[in-house]
Design an enzyme around this catalytic site. Structure first.
Site, mmCIF file in Angstrom:
data_model
loop_
_atom_site.group_PDB
_atom_site.id
_atom_site.type_symbol
_atom_site.label_atom_id
_atom_site.label_comp_id
_atom_site.label_asym_id
_atom_site.label_seq_id
_atom_site.Cartn_x
_atom_site.Cartn_y
_atom_site.Cartn_z
ATOM 1 N N ARG A 205 45.175 25.562 46.850
ATOM 2 C CA ARG A 205 44.467 26.539 47.629
ATOM 3 C C ARG A 205 43.612 25.662 48.538
ATOM 4 N NH1 ARG A 205 44.860 31.521 45.248
ATOM 5 N NH2 ARG A 205 45.174 31.525 43.092
ATOM 6 N N THR A 233 47.412 33.303 52.349
ATOM 7 C CA THR A 233 48.549 32.551 53.085
ATOM 8 C C THR A 233 49.177 33.249 54.324
ATOM 9 O OG1 THR A 233 49.306 31.625 50.773
ATOM 10 C CG2 THR A 233 50.930 31.401 52.591
ATOM 11 N N THR A 259 52.731 37.336 45.511
ATOM 12 C CA THR A 259 51.278 37.525 44.877
ATOM 13 C C THR A 259 51.586 38.524 43.918
ATOM 14 O OG1 THR A 259 49.397 38.603 44.770
ATOM 15 C CG2 THR A 259 50.807 39.695 46.432
ATOM 16 N N ASP A 261 49.509 39.782 42.161
ATOM 17 C CA ASP A 261 48.511 41.126 42.185
ATOM 18 C C ASP A 261 48.954 42.338 43.020
ATOM 19 O OD1 ASP A 261 46.792 39.182 40.827
ATOM 20 O OD2 ASP A 261 45.441 39.353 42.467
ATOM 21 N N TYR A 417 47.717 33.336 32.344
ATOM 22 C CA TYR A 417 48.608 32.160 32.771
ATOM 23 C C TYR A 417 49.766 32.165 32.268
ATOM 24 C CZ TYR A 417 44.302 30.621 35.406
ATOM 25 O OH TYR A 417 43.263 30.128 36.206
ATOM 26 N N MET A 418 50.023 32.660 30.828
ATOM 27 C CA MET A 418 51.447 32.709 30.493
ATOM 28 C C MET A 418 52.342 33.705 31.243
ATOM 29 S SD MET A 418 50.627 32.537 26.377
ATOM 30 C CE MET A 418 52.033 32.452 26.017
HETATM 31 N N1 LIG Z 1 41.582 33.622 56.159
HETATM 32 C C1 LIG Z 1 42.358 32.748 55.883
HETATM 33 N N2 LIG Z 1 42.776 32.088 57.138
HETATM 34 C C2 LIG Z 1 43.607 30.884 57.224
HETATM 35 N N3 LIG Z 1 44.196 30.462 55.871
HETATM 36 C C3 LIG Z 1 43.782 31.081 54.851
HETATM 37 C C4 LIG Z 1 42.911 32.213 54.886
HETATM 38 N N4 LIG Z 1 42.620 32.522 53.467
HETATM 39 C C5 LIG Z 1 43.403 31.541 52.816
HETATM 40 N N5 LIG Z 1 44.151 30.679 53.568
HETATM 41 C C6 LIG Z 1 44.876 29.887 53.246
HETATM 42 O O1 LIG Z 1 46.085 30.188 52.503
HETATM 43 C C7 LIG Z 1 46.229 29.546 51.181
HETATM 44 C C8 LIG Z 1 46.484 30.399 49.987
HETATM 45 O O2 LIG Z 1 45.546 31.130 50.089
HETATM 46 P P1 LIG Z 1 44.858 31.811 48.613
HETATM 47 O O3 LIG Z 1 43.875 32.913 48.806
HETATM 48 O O4 LIG Z 1 44.538 30.726 47.804
HETATM 49 O O5 LIG Z 1 46.159 32.425 48.183
HETATM 50 P P2 LIG Z 1 47.255 33.584 48.443
HETATM 51 O O6 LIG Z 1 47.905 33.164 49.383
HETATM 52 O O7 LIG Z 1 48.025 33.722 46.976
HETATM 53 O O8 LIG Z 1 46.230 34.823 48.404
HETATM 54 C C9 LIG Z 1 45.192 28.304 51.476
HETATM 55 O O9 LIG Z 1 45.615 26.967 51.639
HETATM 56 C C10 LIG Z 1 44.155 28.876 52.338
HETATM 57 O O10 LIG Z 1 43.308 27.733 52.955
HETATM 58 O O1 LIG Z 2 45.186 29.942 39.896
HETATM 59 P P1 LIG Z 2 43.788 30.295 39.788
HETATM 60 O O2 LIG Z 2 43.154 29.347 40.995
HETATM 61 O O3 LIG Z 2 43.009 30.142 38.619
HETATM 62 O O4 LIG Z 2 43.644 31.921 40.299
HETATM 63 C C1 LIG Z 2 43.806 32.828 39.417
HETATM 64 C C2 LIG Z 2 44.069 34.048 40.385
HETATM 65 O O5 LIG Z 2 45.301 34.067 40.851
HETATM 66 C C3 LIG Z 2 46.120 35.158 40.862
HETATM 67 O O6 LIG Z 2 46.970 34.963 39.804
HETATM 68 C C4 LIG Z 2 46.785 35.506 42.090
HETATM 69 O O7 LIG Z 2 46.092 35.049 43.292
HETATM 70 P P2 LIG Z 2 46.581 34.943 44.740
HETATM 71 O O8 LIG Z 2 48.174 35.841 44.728
HETATM 72 O O9 LIG Z 2 45.702 35.406 45.677
HETATM 73 O O10 LIG Z 2 47.250 33.519 44.770
HETATM 74 C C5 LIG Z 2 45.013 36.090 40.595
HETATM 75 O O11 LIG Z 2 45.519 37.078 39.967
HETATM 76 C C6 LIG Z 2 43.877 35.205 39.854
HETATM 77 O O12 LIG Z 2 42.669 35.804 39.718
#
Ligand SMILES: Nc1ncnc2c1ncn2[C@@H]1O[C@H](COP(=O)(O)OP(=O)(O)O)[C@@H](O)[C@H]1O
Ligand SMILES: O=P(O)(O)OC[C@H]1O[C@](O)(COP(=O)(O)O)[C@@H](O)[C@@H]1O
Ligand SMILES: [Mg+2]
Length: 474
Positions: A205, A233, A259, A261, A417-418
């Protein structure tokens, strides 16, 4: 995926708190249509990755950008699939440029034709010579079953279908572009990875730095970027695409939505979701077995879902053992008439046990109040959630022992997590393969700034900006 249930009973005779996880974002994008047919306009909406064409019968094309939009003289070549034996028996190998996928399939007879997306699949012409392609794959954000299948099929798709053999793995998420060495990905290297959970390329992240990432893409001579990740992402991918366009680089940027979610707009569902729902059944089943074997058994199962209750609700609907499902989209309360305590008491009297499933994002405001905690964020800026499962179990225990003077048997299960760490099941494997191959066909055909995914079961190319238009997260 759209949930249209406004109130549902998880099993007969059980009262379940209302569930209204609508996706209002989809409705906002249609505008009144006054243009004449044949005078379609190409409108640039707020960001450059979004172009729409509108006709007077209400046909809207949410188009994806193409490299020729900013490199007009880019040469094209016949698609190597012309010569592929595998495709020789297929009647129609290539998708017509006119083929589109409707966002809504249920419409009124006299309503405008609505929003459409380009159909995914191989095109007659490609904009890269196979031997000149240098592709890269990166995975970002949380884990999800199926990531390894997508990586595998991007590599195998590029190699087997298009003869590309220069594919780099970016290690450890976005920051890997500028802080780690790359690895060479070949069909042999990725051959078995789909049988494992997690991500072969590792993930992280935070660490998104558009300038550094695009500098690195340029320095390494990468011309196709495959980005597997969730809503965060894809926001990052949109910025990379914009910067690539600004610099006029021949680089196709393709996002593959990931995702657990399921919080990605437009597409039917995200990969790994089915696997997660299936695995969640095991936890729910364990809770049910435990609580029906004791007196006044109360089972609480916490499932993932930061701002959306899709896993919780689908697992509930599938299980039939769940009495109550709590999700972030629908507020609930504990005390008084119609509250959760009253419902639990009623089910204990009627049935001797009760099973509650809750999404981790539900009731966060209550937990925060009772714990007096400050708002924490992860490296990507996502709110750190408090353990609502632990909190709820304690609240129920306290209420029944102290207020009701009634002994209960509480069993709290947190399988989060599992569930996320397992390999994808058969149907998700097929889905991941289609996503990966669609992304490869799109990038080879010169599309960029796009994500792929099924819209009403047909795979389509969706502008990244549209795919991230899920309601703003707090
Ligand atoms: N608004 C944003 N603009 C640019 N990069 C972002 C933004 N939000 C998240 N990222 C980048 O995308 C990657 C993953 O984001 P994250 O929210 O942790 O997971 P996910 O993509 O699964 O929702 C991270 O490297 C983060 O820095
Ligand atoms: O892996 P971490 O940092 O503990 O985050 C847990 C979070 O990641 C998720 O599994 C998925 O989130 P993203 O798809 O945004 O990465 C959420 O359901 C949960 O709240
Ligand atoms: Mg996310």
């Amino acid at each position: 995926m759209e949930l249209s249930v406004s109130f549902f009973a998880a099993r007969p005779h059980s009262c379940v708190l209302p569930v209204v996880p609508a996706r209002p974002d989809l409705k906002l994008r249609r505008r009144p249509l006054t243009l004449r047919r044949r005078s379609a306009i190409r409108a640039q909406v707020s960001d450059p990755s979004r172009c729409r064409e509108t006709d007077d019968d209400g046909f809207v094309l949410e188009d994806v950008p193409h490299l020729t939009n900013f490199i007009p003289d880019l040469p094209s070549y016949p698609n190597p699939l012309h010569k592929s034996q595998a495709y020789a028996i297929v009647k129609q190998t290539f998708v017509s440029p006119e083929d589109v996928v409707a966002e809504k399939i249920v419409v009124r007879k006299d309503s405008p034709r609505g929003v459409h997306f380009r159909r995914a699949g191989p095109r007659e012409k490609v904009y890269f010579k196979s031997e000149e392609v240098r592709a890269c794959v990166v995975t970002c954000g949380g884990l999800c079953p199926g990531i390894n299948t997508v990586i595998r099929e991007i590599v195998c798709g590029l190699n087997y279908m298009y003869g590309v053999d220069d594919i780099l793995g970016i290690e450890g998420g976005y920051r890997g572009f500028y802080s780690k060495n790359t690895s060479q990905l070949t069909p042999k290297v990725v051959n078995d990875i789909h049988k494992r959970g997690g991500t072969f390329l590792r993930t992280s992240r935070g660490g998104h730095d558009t300038q550094k990432i695009v500098d690195n893409i340029q320095d390494r001579g990468i011309n196709q970027v495959y980005i597997i990740g969730g809503d965060g992402t894809q926001k990052g991918a949109a910025l990379i695409y914009q910067e690539v366009e600004k610099r006029g680089l021949q680089v196709a940027v393709a996002g593959i939505p990931k995702t657990i979610d399921n919080d990605i707009a437009v597409i039917d569902k995200s990969f790994g979701f089915d696997t997660a729902v299936e695995e969640a059944q095991r936890a729910i089943n364990a809770a049910h077995v435990e609580v029906e074997s004791v007196e006044n058994g109360v089972g609480v199962v916490k499932l993932m879902g930061r701002y959306s209750g899709f896993i919780a609700m689908f697992a509930t609907l599938a299980s039939r053992d769940v009495d109550c499902c709590l999700i972030p989209e629908s507020p609930f309360y504990l005390e008084g008439k119609g509250g959760l305590f009253e419902f639990v008491e009623q089910r204990l009297k009627e049935n001797g046990h009760v099973v509650i499933v809750l999404a981790e994002g539900a009731g966060q405001e209550y937990v925060a109040q009772s714990m007096h905690t400050v708002d924490g964020r992860d490296a990507s800026g996502n709110r750190l959630l408090l353990d609502v499962g632990l909190w709820l179990s304690q609240q129920i225990k306290d209420h029944f022992t102290k207020v009701q003077k009634m002994a209960i048997n509480m069993k709290y299960i947190d399988p989060t997590y599992m569930i996320r760490a397992i390999p994808s099941n058969a149907s998700d494997n097929i889905y991941c393969t289609l996503l990966a191959q669609s992304a490869v066909h799109g990038a080879m055909a010169g599309y960029t700034g796009f994500t792929v995914g099924p819209v009403n079961s047909r795979h389509a190319y969706i502008p990244i900006s549209v795919s991230i238009s899920f309601p703003a997260l707090p």
